[in-house]
Design an enzyme around this catalytic site. Sequence first.
Site, PDB file in Angstrom:
ATOM      1  N   HIS A  97      -4.253 -43.751 -43.903  1.00 44.69           N
ATOM      2  CA  HIS A  97      -3.574 -42.735 -44.395  1.00 44.69           C
ATOM      3  C   HIS A  97      -3.237 -43.195 -45.903  1.00 44.69           C
ATOM      4  O   HIS A  97      -2.669 -44.052 -46.585  1.00 44.69           O
ATOM      5  CB  HIS A  97      -2.113 -42.654 -43.899  1.00 44.69           C
ATOM      6  N   ILE A  98      -4.034 -42.340 -46.777  1.00 46.09           N
ATOM      7  CA  ILE A  98      -4.111 -42.553 -48.168  1.00 46.09           C
ATOM      8  C   ILE A  98      -3.785 -41.394 -49.103  1.00 46.09           C
ATOM      9  O   ILE A  98      -4.253 -40.437 -49.284  1.00 46.09           O
ATOM     10  CB  ILE A  98      -5.629 -42.921 -48.387  1.00 46.09           C
ATOM     11  N   GLY A  99      -2.417 -41.871 -49.598  1.00 42.36           N
ATOM     12  CA  GLY A  99      -1.944 -40.889 -50.610  1.00 42.36           C
ATOM     13  C   GLY A  99      -1.452 -41.772 -51.567  1.00 42.36           C
ATOM     14  O   GLY A  99      -1.826 -42.961 -51.876  1.00 42.36           O
TER      15      GLY A  99
ATOM     16  N   GLU B  99      -7.892 -37.139 -47.510  1.00 41.76           N
ATOM     17  CA  GLU B  99      -8.333 -35.657 -47.186  1.00 41.76           C
ATOM     18  C   GLU B  99      -8.856 -35.037 -48.183  1.00 41.76           C
ATOM     19  O   GLU B  99      -9.856 -33.883 -48.074  1.00 41.76           O
ATOM     20  CB  GLU B  99      -7.138 -34.783 -46.667  1.00 41.76           C
TER      21      GLU B  99
ATOM     22  N   GLY C 261      -3.220 -37.208 -48.695  1.00 40.77           N
ATOM     23  CA  GLY C 261      -3.504 -36.450 -49.922  1.00 40.77           C
ATOM     24  C   GLY C 261      -4.883 -36.982 -50.469  1.00 40.77           C
ATOM     25  O   GLY C 261      -5.744 -36.066 -50.780  1.00 40.77           O
TER      26      GLY C 261
ATOM     27  N   LYS D 190      10.912 -31.610 -48.716  1.00 37.34           N
ATOM     28  CA  LYS D 190       9.782 -30.844 -48.248  1.00 37.34           C
ATOM     29  C   LYS D 190      10.046 -30.425 -46.723  1.00 37.34           C
ATOM     30  O   LYS D 190      10.778 -31.204 -46.232  1.00 37.34           O
ATOM     31  CB  LYS D 190       8.641 -31.496 -48.072  1.00 37.34           C
TER      32      LYS D 190
ATOM     33  N   ARG E 105       3.179 -48.718 -56.071  1.00 37.12           N
ATOM     34  CA  ARG E 105       3.522 -49.974 -55.331  1.00 37.12           C
ATOM     35  C   ARG E 105       2.421 -50.880 -55.412  1.00 37.12           C
ATOM     36  O   ARG E 105       1.165 -50.640 -55.178  1.00 37.12           O
ATOM     37  CB  ARG E 105       3.864 -49.736 -53.894  1.00 37.12           C
TER      38      ARG E 105
ATOM     39  N   ASN F 258      11.565 -33.434 -44.644  1.00 30.53           N
ATOM     40  CA  ASN F 258      11.412 -34.791 -45.173  1.00 30.53           C
ATOM     41  C   ASN F 258      12.138 -34.828 -46.622  1.00 30.53           C
ATOM     42  O   ASN F 258      11.957 -34.089 -47.555  1.00 30.53           O
ATOM     43  CB  ASN F 258       9.893 -34.743 -45.479  1.00 30.53           C
TER      44      ASN F 258
ATOM     45  N   GLU G  99       2.642 -34.243 -40.125  1.00 32.80           N
ATOM     46  CA  GLU G  99       3.829 -34.923 -39.577  1.00 32.80           C
ATOM     47  C   GLU G  99       5.141 -33.881 -39.019  1.00 32.80           C
ATOM     48  O   GLU G  99       5.742 -33.987 -38.334  1.00 32.80           O
ATOM     49  CB  GLU G  99       4.362 -35.761 -40.670  1.00 32.80           C
TER      50      GLU G  99
ATOM     51  N   HIS H  85       4.512 -44.636 -41.823  1.00 35.78           N
ATOM     52  CA  HIS H  85       3.493 -43.542 -41.640  1.00 35.78           C
ATOM     53  C   HIS H  85       3.412 -43.318 -40.265  1.00 35.78           C
ATOM     54  O   HIS H  85       2.055 -42.767 -39.962  1.00 35.78           O
ATOM     55  CB  HIS H  85       2.145 -43.638 -42.636  1.00 35.78           C
TER      56      HIS H  85
ATOM     57  N   ARG I  27      12.639 -36.230 -40.986  1.00 31.40           N
ATOM     58  CA  ARG I  27      11.782 -37.543 -40.972  1.00 31.40           C
ATOM     59  C   ARG I  27      12.695 -38.741 -41.699  1.00 31.40           C
ATOM     60  O   ARG I  27      13.150 -38.548 -42.555  1.00 31.40           O
ATOM     61  CB  ARG I  27      10.477 -37.412 -41.749  1.00 31.40           C
TER      62      ARG I  27
END
Length: 408
Positions: free
Chosen positions: A206-208, A334, A331, A15, A239, A8, A383, A178, A89
């Site tokens: 999907h909350i990061g 979780e 992130g 990453k 954002r 990524n 992912e 995502h 990715r």
Amino acid sequence: MGKTLSVNSGSSSLKWQLFQMPEETVIAKGIFERIGQEQSTMKVEFAGEKHSNEQKIIDVQQCVLLLLDTLIHYGLINDFREITGVGHRVVAGGELFKASVIVDEKVLGEIKELARLAPLHNLANPAGIEAFMKLLPQALPVAVFDTAFHSTMSEKAFLYPIPKKYYDEYSIRKYGAHGTSHYYVSQLAAEMLNRPIDELKLVSAHIGNGASITAIDGGTSVDTSMGLTPLAGVMMGTRSGDIDPSVIQYLIENVAHLNNAAAVLDELNNKSGILGISGLTSDMRDLNDARASGDKNAQLAYDMFIDRLKKYIAQYIGLLNGIDALIFTAGIGENDEAVRQDIIEGLSWFGMEISPELNIRGANGIISTAQSKVKVLVIPTNEELVIAREVETFRQLWFNQTFSKGIA
């Protein structure tokens, strides 16, 4: 048999995970951060060991070379040729890419062209792809697109209510993001619930630092919160998420340093959201510390964040006419039990109830009570594994075709 790198590549970070395939064993993983700055950092983990160091890394090409040298240095590979595939990715696939694809020069050029749909990501992705293709010419390069999972959305979901010619002529529509994460956690949710995926209605949160909500019916994406670009939807770390489009013109006409669209979009992408409201940070951990100390703007940022998430989740429950399960991932999703608790408390009308003990214990499995009409799950996203699986599919196909030709 072979080793696959899942990558990524961002504008200032890279990453990665190294897998033994097809066993799907993680050999090592790591991250490079602050690429292009004076003091870059490199972290690597393998076999229970963690190593890190700091040095100046000029660009992604140097970063990739350091990564490969690191794999040799620690004996994770003995030769570059052991890496048989590299999966990348890529955030935006646009109308061109509705599934993963083997990368050649034509595909690489098209990914660069799609940078207008994800300027923070798609300009950085090709640099990483090119660097790996140059240094690992034997490894099969595969691009895996975040938008691909959302290609099942219908026109009524993905079109904007503007003259349709702008879609027909310029492909302006909702693409989402995502998707690799939403796909992975929805499949795993079906396993955890011991039910076929095609019978389930799910909302995936999907909350990061970046965040998106997706409505999933029978394993396919029905709608998602991000739009033409990853700027739309819920409030995020830096954002803004959804705003009245007239705000852009108003800022251009009235704020001296925001006198053009590019400057405003930079403000909305990089200086808004949690950071913009709190004036302190985009990191939820730091925000929680500030809230605990009584900072009113930090508390306001948190309250707004929860508010936007609840609205989108509730909207998609309505769209699906009820759901079987709500999934928290990424992130914050979780790791932050307070965020999960506050969201669920605001959705209790839908019959959701979580166990405080299971919620605090975290971070993998069902956290709802036995009485809850809707199951609530926490599923760590992966992912990188999805990307490795996509590479393996192409690698096996390529091997079988080559083998068949050789026999003939």
